[in-house]
Design an enzyme around this catalytic site. Structure first.
Site, PDB file in Angstrom:
ATOM      1  N   LYS A 128       0.293   0.595   3.650  1.00  0.00           N
ATOM      2  CA  LYS A 128       1.390   1.339   2.982  1.00  0.00           C
ATOM      3  C   LYS A 128       1.079   1.569   1.525  1.00  0.00           C
ATOM      4  CE  LYS A 128       4.814  -2.301   3.226  1.00  0.00           C
ATOM      5  NZ  LYS A 128       5.937  -2.795   3.970  1.00  0.00           N
ATOM      6  N   MET A 141       4.507   2.277 -24.144  1.00  0.00           N
ATOM      7  CA  MET A 141       3.883   3.047 -23.249  1.00  0.00           C
ATOM      8  C   MET A 141       2.220   3.010 -22.958  1.00  0.00           C
ATOM      9  SD  MET A 141       3.912   7.337 -22.695  1.00  0.00           S
ATOM     10  CE  MET A 141       5.790   7.538 -22.578  1.00  0.00           C
ATOM     11  N   TYR A 153       8.423  -1.875 -31.051  1.00  0.00           N
ATOM     12  CA  TYR A 153       9.721  -1.174 -31.057  1.00  0.00           C
ATOM     13  C   TYR A 153      10.906  -2.149 -31.150  1.00  0.00           C
ATOM     14  CZ  TYR A 153       7.626   3.378 -29.632  1.00  0.00           C
ATOM     15  OH  TYR A 153       7.116   4.366 -29.687  1.00  0.00           O
ATOM     16  N   ARG A 178      18.211  -3.289   8.051  1.00  0.00           N
ATOM     17  CA  ARG A 178      17.612  -2.266   7.281  1.00  0.00           C
ATOM     18  C   ARG A 178      17.104  -1.323   8.435  1.00  0.00           C
ATOM     19  NH1 ARG A 178      12.115  -3.117   3.599  1.00  0.00           N
ATOM     20  NH2 ARG A 178      11.418  -3.211   5.872  1.00  0.00           N
TER      21      ARG A 178
HETATM   22  C1  LIG Z   1       5.598  -4.050   4.200  1.00  0.00           C
HETATM   23  C2  LIG Z   1       5.971  -4.511   5.606  1.00  0.00           C
HETATM   24  C3  LIG Z   1       5.131  -5.560   6.089  1.00  0.00           C
HETATM   25  C4  LIG Z   1       4.032  -6.207   5.250  1.00  0.00           C
HETATM   26  O1  LIG Z   1       4.589  -7.416   4.290  1.00  0.00           O
HETATM   27  P1  LIG Z   1       4.008  -8.252   3.427  1.00  0.00           P
HETATM   28  O2  LIG Z   1       5.156  -9.149   2.880  1.00  0.00           O
HETATM   29  O3  LIG Z   1       3.255  -7.496   2.390  1.00  0.00           O
HETATM   30  O4  LIG Z   1       2.955  -9.201   4.182  1.00  0.00           O
HETATM   31  C5  LIG Z   1       5.218  -5.927   7.493  1.00  0.00           C
HETATM   32  N1  LIG Z   1       5.988  -5.502   8.109  1.00  0.00           N
HETATM   33  C6  LIG Z   1       7.012  -4.402   7.658  1.00  0.00           C
HETATM   34  C7  LIG Z   1       7.834  -3.942   8.744  1.00  0.00           C
HETATM   35  C8  LIG Z   1       6.833  -3.898   6.570  1.00  0.00           C
HETATM   36  O5  LIG Z   1       7.582  -3.023   6.021  1.00  0.00           O
END
Ligand SMILES: *Cc1c(COP(=O)(O)O)cnc(C)c1O
Length: 381
Positions: A35, A303, A255, A130
């Protein structure tokens, strides 16, 4: 010309990390989590390097469609599932496996007429709160899903761990037990573990594991770097020195002038900043490599630039390579200096940072010195 800020990806490390996942869970199948553009490394590039994975997991349907359009044939789970009929149909059309986590999705599954079989994952909320259905709702979902003609039976089951990165937290065992209370005796594919589950919670391994961060060579635990787990970093981020200044004791840098030079010394300016995804919250004292030597970052991240104290790095010159994280400087360490987690650093690399699959310095058979520097140092001699 080598760009000012660039990342070099070690795809052999990505493959080796997949093998390392398999050595932790030899009996499980691996759903590589790609993802968020492959955790910032590039979705298709990562999926190609991980083509030996048994499946992929993405967060959103559009990411799954990209994988299918690129020709990947593995199973693909969509962790957020669909929110309407159109997205549901897209899952079916592209053979994506939605995660079902709420009643609205049941309505869509019951009302949309699908042309063919659809595999789904039913997600149980075992305590993260969640996504996922309450364990008490499981039988109701199971009954209604069993009546949907197009859904492949038996449906697969998953849950997600909220605290697995804290190896002393008893909540993970509670979550795993809650999952098994529902899933026990049901003959189907089950999946619980993310990277932290794979590495620290044997009871979470089940049939499919879902590693993300560990594939990219990063530890999910705040107290241990990836090397401890036999993982190799995939992304190295580099820039170069574009200016060197002599400073006097008391001079304020950057800055806000937060940092003042404690003694007469040399300051280096490197061409990378929050516009490239180097977090603004990296604090003074964070390590940066100049030609492989550690020097401290000083003052605020801008930046496009950062300042480095080069007082103990007498040889550094304009054009020299600066490494922000990667080989020799774990991203976990930089995340601690920015009060964040490594995930955000990897995902946060911006469009401006060019990505190379091999070190461009080696590729071009030249060093990374800026041509101007070479000219000037040549004339000075
Ligand atoms: C992102 C995610 C993972 C992977 O998690 P990592 O900590 O990067 O291994 C696995 N399962 C779900 C549902 C996730 O959202």
């Amino acid at each position: 010309m080598i760009p000012a800020a660039y990342a070099v990806l070690d795809l052999a490390a990505l493959k080796a990390n997949l093998q390392q996942v398999r050595s932790y869970v030899p009996a499980a199948r691996v759903m590589a989590v790609v993802k968020a553009n492959g955790y910032g490394h590039g979705l298709i590039r990562v999926a190609l390097a991980l083509k030996e994975a048994d499946g992929f997991a993405v967060a959103r349907v559009e990411e799954g469609i990209l994988l299918r359009k690129a020709g990947f044939k593995q199973r693909i789970a969509v962790l957020e599932g669909f929110v309407d009929g159109e997205e549901l149909m897209a899952h079916q059309r592209f053979a994506l496996e939605p995660v079902i986590h709420q009643t609205e999705q049941l309505h869509w599954l019951e009302s949309v007429s699908l042309a063919g079989a659809l595999r789904i994952w039913l997600k149980l909320d075992t305590g993260m709160h969640r996504l996922g259905i309450e364990p008490a709702e499981f039988q109701r979902f199971q009954r209604r899903l069993a009546r949907c003609r197009h859904i492949v039976q038996p449906i697969s089951l998953m849950t997600h761990l909220a605290n697995a990165d804290d190896t002393s937290d008893g909540k993970t065992i509670e979550q795993i037990e809650r999952f098994h209370q529902v899933a026990r005796g049901i003959e189907t594919e089950k999946s619980i573990a993310n990277s932290a589950g794979i590495l620290a919670w044997r009871q979470s391994h089940a049939d499919w594991v879902r590693p993300g961060i560990m594939l990219y060579g990063v530890s999910p635990f705040p107290e241990r770097n990836a090397r401890h787990y036999g993982l190799q970093p995939v992304m190295s981020v580099h820039s170069r020195l574009i200016a060197i200044k002599q400073l006097r004791r008391g001079d304020a840098v950057g800055y806000g002038g937060d940092w003042r030079c404690p003694r007469d010394g040399r300051l280096g300016i490197a061409a990378i900043g929050y516009g490239d995804g180097y977090p603004r919250h990296v604090a003074t004292g964070a390590p940066v490599l100049v030609n492989g030597q550690r020097v401290p970052l000083v003052g605020r991240v801008s930046m496009d630039m950062i300042a480095l104290d080069l007082s103990d790095c007498a040889k550094a010159k304009v054009g020299d390579r600066v490494t922000l994280w990667g080989e020799g400087l774990p991203v976990e360490e930089i995340a601690r200096h920015a009060a964040t987690i490594p995930y955000t650093l990897l995902c946060g690399i911006t469009q401006r940072v060019r990505i190379f699959e091999a070190d461009p310095a080696i590729l071009h058979g030249e060093d990374l010195s800026h041509p101007l520097t070479r000219h000037y140092s040549a004339t000075a001699e």
